[in-house]
Design an enzyme around this catalytic site. Structure first.
Site, mmCIF file in Angstrom:
data_model
loop_
_atom_site.group_PDB
_atom_site.id
_atom_site.type_symbol
_atom_site.label_atom_id
_atom_site.label_comp_id
_atom_site.label_asym_id
_atom_site.label_seq_id
_atom_site.Cartn_x
_atom_site.Cartn_y
_atom_site.Cartn_z
ATOM 1 C CG ASP A 111 36.505 41.914 43.051
ATOM 2 O OD1 ASP A 111 36.960 41.309 42.068
ATOM 3 O OD2 ASP A 111 36.736 43.112 43.270
ATOM 4 C CG HIS A 152 34.643 40.994 39.349
ATOM 5 N ND1 HIS A 152 35.285 42.172 39.629
ATOM 6 C CD2 HIS A 152 33.331 41.252 39.532
ATOM 7 C CE1 HIS A 152 34.411 43.097 39.964
ATOM 8 N NE2 HIS A 152 33.208 42.553 39.915
#
Length: 486
Positions: A305, A339
């Site tokens: 992430d 991300h």
């Protein structure tokens, strides 16, 4: 009459001369002032990062007495299967009680349950040390005061936890292995790619996140927000909660259940030379929340992430707590998969200010964005004074800079809290492959994004150079996208 006419003409010429002369003098004055102000503006740029230096210099880095406590002396067994929870606990308690020092984990494989740090204790992993955390969720009981996605609750203990402690550290050259995988912790996120089997309980079930969200809205006391056994909300890896003077240095974190490093409501945080290699769901590398005076330096983030995500509470909770995250310096770091490289949000309701990012490399076909700000009108909040300098980006998927005030996952994310975003500055940024967009901004009509500047920014390979909605005009200085001057 002729004399009067001549005098009148002379007067007109004189007036024109006076007006012209005045205008010329005014213009010359403006030019002169602009020339005088140019060095001032240049010095202001320098002062911005001098402020970052001051933040770094003012952070209190904990020091410890020269006393060592080997966990081997308290009965630890380095075979990877013996439960060493009690041995590590006794070593930490002895060190703390006797005034502090270093708790040493030597080379070997040590299985344990959660580790709770105490004031004036440095948990030190020698080279070759591997701390393996139990796969038994019951080992992380009783529940403790913690947080999940920006909302406080009573839940499973984080793997490494400190609550209201001062002068704590985790250092060394060893590895913390959370042992999360597709059979342990990760399936609770509810995604098949992380091992979830249809019909099994997961975090989006009514008794989990929806219940916690309702408690947030209703301001349920934290002590009554009971989760833990029978619920599917994963623990953070390393979480100092309401702590002061924190050092994490040299160690590696891998296979995290959830967020990796999560300092919350804490002050004076140094994260130096740490490696995060963890590709599970919500495996953010570092999430300072409601925290201030933070330095993240010389680290490698290879995550599932966001590499770094700065936060300040979710929705009503963040507004009640009302502690902005501020004075955060990120420098000399490497961002790989994730991300976003440096992200602000989405749990951001108390606001974020004074973020400095410099001398970092970001490069991966799986890195979505370099710099990202995300919120919506349920989160609201503010972001101001973000300074990014000397960044090299090899490849990103979506955008080099993305500002999104319509961020939405889960259910409806529209509310009555209009976010404010202003003073976002990128300087000396080189991008080889800009992905879908060079710059992507989606502000709000009610509150356009303000004062975005790009100075010496050069982006190559962006499919769409600019996509900007509801923002003041971006100020470009010596900036090119796909070879075109802006």
């Amino acid at each position: 009459m002729q004399s009067i006419a001549q005098n009148f003409n002379v007067m007109k010429v004189s007036i024109r001369y006076i007006v012209s002369t005045s205008l010329i003098m005014l213009l010359l004055g403006l030019v002169s002032n602009a020339c005088k102000e140019a060095p001032k503006k240049q010095s202001e740029v320098v002062d911005v990062f001098a402020a970052a230096d001051r933040i770094v210099n003012d952070i209190v880095v904990p020091e410890f007495p020269d006393r060592n406590y080997s966990i081997m002396d308290f009965g630890a067994v380095p075979d990877g299967t013996t439960d060493n929870t009690q041995a590590i606990k006794l070593a930490i308690e002895s060190c703390h009680t006797e005034g502090g020092g270093k708790v040493i984990v030597p080379s070997g494989r040590f299985l344990t349950g959660p580790i709770h740090l105490k004031s004036n204790v440095n948990l030190h992993l020698e080279e070759g040390a591997v701390v393996l955390f139990s796969k038994d969720s019951k080992a992380y009981l009783p529940v403790v005061h913690t947080s999940y996605e920006g909302v406080e609750l009573m839940n499973y203990s984080p793997l490494i936890y400190a609550y209201k402690q001062k002068n704590i550290a985790v250092t060394g050259k060893g590895i913390f292995d959370g042992q999360a995988d597709k059979a342990n912790w990760w399936p609770w996120c509810g995604a098949e790619r992380y091992g979830y089997i249809d019909g099994e309980p997961q975090q989006k079930d009514d008794h989990n996140l929806p219940r916690l969200r309702k408690m947030n809205e209703e301001a349920t006391p934290v002590v009554d927000r009971l989760f833990g056994e029978g619920y599917q909300l994963r623990p953070s890896f390393f979480e100092p909660f309401e702590c002061e003077n924190i050092l994490v240095k040299g160690v590696t974190f891998t296979n995290a259940p959830f967020w990796v490093m999560h300092p919350i409501k804490s002050n004076n945080i140094t994260i130096d030379g740490v490696t995060v290699k963890s590709h599970g769901p919500n495996n953010d590398g570092c999430d300072p929340e409601y925290s201030k005076n933070v330095r993240i330096a010389n680290c490698v983030f290879d995550t599932g992430d966001d590499c770094i995500a700065i936060k300040s509470g979710r929705n009503d909770e963040g507004r009640r707590v009302n502690i902005p995250s501020e004075n955060i310096v990120v420098e000399n770091c490497e961002m790989k998969d994730g991300h976003g490289g440096v992200v602000i949000g989405s749990e951001i309701s108390a606001g974020v200010r004074n973020v400095y990012v410099r001398n970092c490399n970001m490069d991966s076909p799986n890195l979505d964005r370099a710099i990202r700000i995300k919120t919506n009108t349920l989160r609201g909040g503010f972001v101001e004074n973000v300074f990014v300098k000397n960044i090299k980006v090899g490849q990103v998927k979506e955008a080099v800079l993305k500002i999104n005030t319509y961020y939405a996952i889960y259910a409806n994310q529209e509310g009555d809290f209009i976010p404010s975003i202003k003073n976002i500055h990128l300087e000396d940024v080189e991008v080889e492959n800009g992905g879908e967009y060079g710059i992507l901004i989606k502000g709000r009509v009610e509150s356009p994004v303000e004062n975005v500047t790009l100075t010496n920014v050069h982006i190559k390979g962006a499919k769409t150079p600019l996509s900007v909605e509801n923002s003041q005009p971006i100020i470009f200085k010596n900036t090119t996208i796909n070879g075109v001057d802006y």
